[in-house]
Write a protein that holds these residues in place. Structure first.
Motif, PDB file in Angstrom:
ATOM      1  N   UNK A  76       2.170   8.484   3.585  1.00 28.05           N
ATOM      2  CA  UNK A  76       2.019   6.688   4.278  1.00 28.05           C
ATOM      3  C   UNK A  76       3.452   7.093   4.655  1.00 28.05           C
ATOM      4  N   UNK A  77       3.972   5.829   5.902  1.00 27.78           N
ATOM      5  CA  UNK A  77       4.883   5.924   6.633  1.00 27.78           C
ATOM      6  C   UNK A  77       4.960   4.780   7.123  1.00 27.78           C
ATOM      7  N   UNK A  78       6.021   3.087   6.169  1.00 24.34           N
ATOM      8  CA  UNK A  78       5.868   2.051   6.713  1.00 24.34           C
ATOM      9  C   UNK A  78       6.328   1.943   8.508  1.00 24.34           C
ATOM     10  N   UNK A  79       7.460   3.327   8.436  1.00 25.02           N
ATOM     11  CA  UNK A  79       8.363   2.898   9.704  1.00 25.02           C
ATOM     12  C   UNK A  79       6.823   3.376  11.121  1.00 25.02           C
ATOM     13  N   UNK A  80       6.361   4.378  10.216  1.00 21.66           N
ATOM     14  CA  UNK A  80       5.086   4.543  11.851  1.00 21.66           C
ATOM     15  C   UNK A  80       3.832   3.952  12.323  1.00 21.66           C
ATOM     16  N   UNK A  83      15.144   1.273  -5.087  1.00 16.78           N
ATOM     17  CA  UNK A  83      14.558   1.619  -3.533  1.00 16.78           C
ATOM     18  C   UNK A  83      13.340   3.034  -3.918  1.00 16.78           C
ATOM     19  N   UNK A  84      12.789   3.064  -2.762  1.00 14.12           N
ATOM     20  CA  UNK A  84      11.527   3.330  -3.072  1.00 14.12           C
ATOM     21  C   UNK A  84      11.377   4.672  -2.116  1.00 14.12           C
ATOM     22  N   UNK A 143       0.464  -1.254  -0.114  1.00  9.88           N
ATOM     23  CA  UNK A 143       0.371  -0.284   0.011  1.00  9.88           C
ATOM     24  C   UNK A 143       0.377   1.718  -0.115  1.00  9.88           C
ATOM     25  N   UNK A 144       2.023   1.066   0.069  1.00 12.83           N
ATOM     26  CA  UNK A 144       3.030   2.518   0.619  1.00 12.83           C
ATOM     27  C   UNK A 144       2.999   2.676  -1.449  1.00 12.83           C
ATOM     28  N   UNK A 145       3.260   2.255  -1.867  1.00 11.00           N
ATOM     29  CA  UNK A 145       3.301   2.038  -3.478  1.00 11.00           C
ATOM     30  C   UNK A 145       2.336   3.001  -3.661  1.00 11.00           C
ATOM     31  N   UNK A 146       1.982   4.588  -3.580  1.00 11.66           N
ATOM     32  CA  UNK A 146       1.115   6.128  -4.085  1.00 11.66           C
ATOM     33  C   UNK A 146       1.825   6.726  -4.820  1.00 11.66           C
ATOM     34  N   UNK A 147       0.617   7.240  -5.606  1.00 10.36           N
ATOM     35  CA  UNK A 147       0.958   8.590  -6.471  1.00 10.36           C
ATOM     36  C   UNK A 147       2.082   9.723  -5.704  1.00 10.36           C
ATOM     37  N   UNK A 148       2.375   9.662  -4.721  1.00  7.49           N
ATOM     38  CA  UNK A 148       3.811  10.225  -4.171  1.00  7.49           C
ATOM     39  C   UNK A 148       4.701   9.141  -4.197  1.00  7.49           C
ATOM     40  N   UNK A 149       4.790   8.209  -4.539  1.00 11.66           N
ATOM     41  CA  UNK A 149       6.296   7.310  -4.132  1.00 11.66           C
ATOM     42  C   UNK A 149       6.557   7.663  -5.336  1.00 11.66           C
TER      43      UNK A 149
END
Length: 210
Positions: free
Chosen positions: A76-80, A68-69, A46-52
């Motif tokens: 969206x932040x996977x770490x958080x 790398x992404x 889900x972190x593959x976004x239009x902002x990525x």
């Protein structure tokens, strides 16, 4: 060559988009047994976004050998979302101009010297991208060994965001931050012997989180 991909380039760089997701499938699902989404031999989440944005290393303009992404954390932040226990000071998640680096991978089938060059190119690309886009810092979670061998060995000074913790099969992970600056880039170029590495012929557009 290191290229920058985004949703705006899909029509022109479709082969590279597909190839990077295929590389992630091989490196994260097939080789490391990540329990993540896959479709038609391509890994995504889900972190593959239009902002990525995606940094991809290619020799032929079609096949991705390293990638790398990068995503502004406001989108969206996977770490958080999944690993915030690795971060002591949670204010980093509300700091402006912070991006997250994830899915850093290099084709493991390549010879060691080629993998080393791709690694160094991606590391320099992080900083070049950050400077071009006005990024203050790039955060992420990686095995402690990768933090040392991929980033620190190549000249990047890291700030640890919390203590290293065991995860999964006793792998130690740690959250860290890269301050984006010309000084960091100069030091990394001196250490690696690389000059400008990132090819991006499109105008810079500022991303704003809601």
């Amino acid at each position: 060559m290191l290229q920058l991909l985004s949703f705006t380039t899909i029509s022109k760089q479709g082969d590279l988009f597909i190839s990077q997701f295929q590389l992630r499938q091989r490196e994260f699902i097939e080789r490391q047994n990540y329990d993540v989404h896959s479709v038609d031999g391509m890994e995504f989440d889900k972190y593959d976004t239009l902002a990525s944005k995606y940094l991809v290393y290619t020799l032929d303009g079609k096949t991705v050998l390293g990638a790398s992404r990068l995503t502004p954390i406001g989108f969206g932040c996977m770490l958080q979302d999944h690993f915030d226990e690795f971060v002591d000071d949670k204010t980093v998640f509300s700091t402006p101009d912070v991006w997250e680096g994830t899915r850093f991978c290099i084709d493991s089938r390549l010879p060691p010297e080629q993998r080393r060059l791709i690694c160094q190119t991606l590391v320099c690309g992080y900083l070049e991208f950050g400077i071009q886009r006005g990024v203050d810092r790039i955060i992420g979670l990686m095995p402690t060994m990768i933090l040392r061998t991929v980033f620190e060995r190549n000249g990047i000074a890291l700030e640890r965001l919390g203590a290293a913790r065991s995860f999964g099969d006793s792998v130690k992970l740690q959250a860290a931050s890269i301050a984006v600056s010309q000084m960091q880039l100069d030091r990394t170029r001196l250490r690696t012997g690389l000059e400008a590495v990132l090819f991006d012929d499109r105008p810079i557009r500022q991303e704003h989180a809601a």
